[in-house]
Design a protein around this motif. Sequence first.
Motif, PDB file in Angstrom:
ATOM      1  N   GLY A 182      47.703  27.777  54.105  1.00  0.00           N
ATOM      2  CA  GLY A 182      46.888  28.001  53.049  1.00  0.00           C
ATOM      3  C   GLY A 182      47.094  29.225  52.023  1.00  0.00           C
ATOM      4  O   GLY A 182      48.320  28.613  51.547  1.00  0.00           O
ATOM      5  N   VAL A 183      46.488  29.690  51.325  1.00  0.00           N
ATOM      6  CA  VAL A 183      46.907  30.497  49.933  1.00  0.00           C
ATOM      7  C   VAL A 183      47.933  31.384  50.407  1.00  0.00           C
ATOM      8  O   VAL A 183      48.031  32.184  51.424  1.00  0.00           O
ATOM      9  N   VAL A 184      48.942  31.442  49.503  1.00  0.00           N
ATOM     10  CA  VAL A 184      50.131  32.322  49.587  1.00  0.00           C
ATOM     11  C   VAL A 184      50.101  33.168  48.453  1.00  0.00           C
ATOM     12  O   VAL A 184      49.811  32.935  47.227  1.00  0.00           O
ATOM     13  N   VAL A 185      50.333  34.720  48.825  1.00  0.00           N
ATOM     14  CA  VAL A 185      49.990  35.702  47.950  1.00  0.00           C
ATOM     15  C   VAL A 185      51.616  36.499  48.184  1.00  0.00           C
ATOM     16  O   VAL A 185      51.991  36.692  49.165  1.00  0.00           O
ATOM     17  N   PRO A 236      50.747  46.770  46.229  1.00  0.00           N
ATOM     18  CA  PRO A 236      49.564  45.906  46.469  1.00  0.00           C
ATOM     19  C   PRO A 236      48.491  45.997  45.352  1.00  0.00           C
ATOM     20  O   PRO A 236      48.630  46.862  44.472  1.00  0.00           O
ATOM     21  N   VAL A 237      47.739  45.007  45.217  1.00  0.00           N
ATOM     22  CA  VAL A 237      46.732  45.001  44.410  1.00  0.00           C
ATOM     23  C   VAL A 237      45.823  46.426  44.386  1.00  0.00           C
ATOM     24  O   VAL A 237      45.322  46.704  45.530  1.00  0.00           O
ATOM     25  N   PRO A 238      45.268  46.860  43.426  1.00  0.00           N
ATOM     26  CA  PRO A 238      45.484  46.644  42.103  1.00  0.00           C
ATOM     27  C   PRO A 238      46.517  47.162  41.321  1.00  0.00           C
ATOM     28  O   PRO A 238      46.722  46.982  40.141  1.00  0.00           O
ATOM     29  N   THR A 239      47.213  47.741  42.184  1.00  0.00           N
ATOM     30  CA  THR A 239      48.325  48.758  41.374  1.00  0.00           C
ATOM     31  C   THR A 239      49.621  47.673  40.848  1.00  0.00           C
ATOM     32  O   THR A 239      49.994  47.653  39.618  1.00  0.00           O
ATOM     33  N   GLY A 240      49.815  46.732  41.978  1.00  0.00           N
ATOM     34  CA  GLY A 240      50.970  45.802  41.517  1.00  0.00           C
ATOM     35  C   GLY A 240      50.360  44.534  40.907  1.00  0.00           C
ATOM     36  O   GLY A 240      49.169  44.236  40.801  1.00  0.00           O
ATOM     37  N   ILE A 241      51.285  43.605  40.653  1.00  0.00           N
ATOM     38  CA  ILE A 241      50.945  42.350  40.091  1.00  0.00           C
ATOM     39  C   ILE A 241      51.235  41.297  41.112  1.00  0.00           C
ATOM     40  O   ILE A 241      52.063  41.108  41.710  1.00  0.00           O
ATOM     41  N   THR A 300      50.900  29.726  35.768  1.00  0.00           N
ATOM     42  CA  THR A 300      50.341  28.870  36.784  1.00  0.00           C
ATOM     43  C   THR A 300      50.008  29.733  38.065  1.00  0.00           C
ATOM     44  O   THR A 300      49.147  29.450  38.621  1.00  0.00           O
ATOM     45  N   ILE A 301      50.920  30.483  38.500  1.00  0.00           N
ATOM     46  CA  ILE A 301      50.870  31.182  39.704  1.00  0.00           C
ATOM     47  C   ILE A 301      50.542  32.795  39.739  1.00  0.00           C
ATOM     48  O   ILE A 301      50.260  33.217  40.759  1.00  0.00           O
ATOM     49  N   THR A 302      50.379  33.113  38.468  1.00  0.00           N
ATOM     50  CA  THR A 302      49.968  34.665  38.541  1.00  0.00           C
ATOM     51  C   THR A 302      48.648  35.030  38.969  1.00  0.00           C
ATOM     52  O   THR A 302      47.710  34.181  38.656  1.00  0.00           O
ATOM     53  N   GLY A 303      48.521  35.965  39.533  1.00  0.00           N
ATOM     54  CA  GLY A 303      47.126  36.617  39.851  1.00  0.00           C
ATOM     55  C   GLY A 303      46.608  37.725  39.211  1.00  0.00           C
ATOM     56  O   GLY A 303      45.477  38.262  39.643  1.00  0.00           O
ATOM     57  N   ASP A 304      47.144  37.845  37.901  1.00  0.00           N
ATOM     58  CA  ASP A 304      46.668  39.113  37.164  1.00  0.00           C
ATOM     59  C   ASP A 304      46.478  38.790  35.804  1.00  0.00           C
ATOM     60  O   ASP A 304      47.434  37.853  35.064  1.00  0.00           O
ATOM     61  N   ALA A 349      34.541  45.864  31.826  1.00  0.00           N
ATOM     62  CA  ALA A 349      33.273  45.479  32.452  1.00  0.00           C
ATOM     63  C   ALA A 349      33.592  45.464  34.091  1.00  0.00           C
ATOM     64  O   ALA A 349      32.703  45.878  34.511  1.00  0.00           O
ATOM     65  N   THR A 350      34.654  45.129  34.345  1.00  0.00           N
ATOM     66  CA  THR A 350      35.080  45.149  35.984  1.00  0.00           C
ATOM     67  C   THR A 350      35.922  46.044  36.446  1.00  0.00           C
ATOM     68  O   THR A 350      36.063  46.399  37.660  1.00  0.00           O
ATOM     69  N   GLY A 351      36.736  46.895  35.443  1.00  0.00           N
ATOM     70  CA  GLY A 351      37.886  47.933  35.932  1.00  0.00           C
ATOM     71  C   GLY A 351      38.959  47.222  36.690  1.00  0.00           C
ATOM     72  O   GLY A 351      39.736  48.158  37.258  1.00  0.00           O
ATOM     73  N   THR A 352      39.384  46.076  36.454  1.00  0.00           N
ATOM     74  CA  THR A 352      40.332  45.688  37.170  1.00  0.00           C
ATOM     75  C   THR A 352      41.235  44.443  36.431  1.00  0.00           C
ATOM     76  O   THR A 352      40.340  43.878  35.490  1.00  0.00           O
ATOM     77  N   LEU A 353      42.184  44.120  36.596  1.00  0.00           N
ATOM     78  CA  LEU A 353      43.049  43.044  35.892  1.00  0.00           C
ATOM     79  C   LEU A 353      43.383  42.000  36.986  1.00  0.00           C
ATOM     80  O   LEU A 353      43.879  40.732  36.787  1.00  0.00           O
ATOM     81  N   ALA A 354      43.229  42.186  38.282  1.00  0.00           N
ATOM     82  CA  ALA A 354      43.567  41.412  39.506  1.00  0.00           C
ATOM     83  C   ALA A 354      42.389  40.344  39.360  1.00  0.00           C
ATOM     84  O   ALA A 354      41.162  40.395  39.443  1.00  0.00           O
TER      85      ALA A 354
END
Length: 250
Positions: free
Chosen positions: A57-60, A67-72, A129-133, A188-193
């Motif tokens: 399944g999903v790999v993080v 950890p999110v939201p501090t890290g990338i 392609t793979i970043t989540g930020d 608007a959301t207060g996050t970059l993740a």
Amino acid sequence: MDAALPALVVVVPLLAALLIALAGRWWLWQAWSGALLATAFAAWASIRILLRVLREGVVVYEMGGWPVPTGIPYRVDRLNAIVLVMVACVAFLSVLWMRRSVQREIRKAGQASYYAIVLLFVTGFLGITITGDVFNLYVFLEIASITSYVLVAMGRRREGLFAGYQYLVLGSIGATFVLIGIGHLFMATGTLAMTDIAARVGSALEQQTSVVHTSFAFITVGLAIKMALFPLHSWQPGAYTYAPSSASLI
């Protein structure tokens, strides 16, 4: 090692580009070989990541253990795992083919730099392609964009320099729009993740409708310029006409 592959698939081509830029000018054969090995590793790693995603399944992967939201985070699901394989394999096949083309079209003094820039270009797309930020996505987008401007301008024909400059100007406008859009999205959301944005954007639409709509408008126009979506495509004909054939390919 499999756990670190989402990071290594980006880091290895990046480090290879730096090594080739530093030492490749004295050993041009090694410059091409180094680029080929780096893209071969990226292709192998991307296939391993895809197989892991299909199995688990999903790999993080959280960069530096933060950890999110501090890290990338790097987040790979089935869709972007497939895209990752496509990008890495096309990059490998392009580098495998381009040696004679580079010898013919690029001045000898610039050939090692050319391979280094190609690897940085590939690094940018692998990261996109793979970043989540979303800000990290912007950084990788600019790595890919800036190197593509240089690749277009590195041909022997003078027209390539003007085509690269035109691409630079319009691409920078597109980048500015994307960055402004990301700033509005953060307001608007207060996050970059990306996962947090997906969870919060619904409520943000209810409370700050104009900010979210403005964000999406800026991002859409900025990306449309960068991907040469009609009618914002004026940079593309010159870039493809006058760039070295190996640059147009990749």
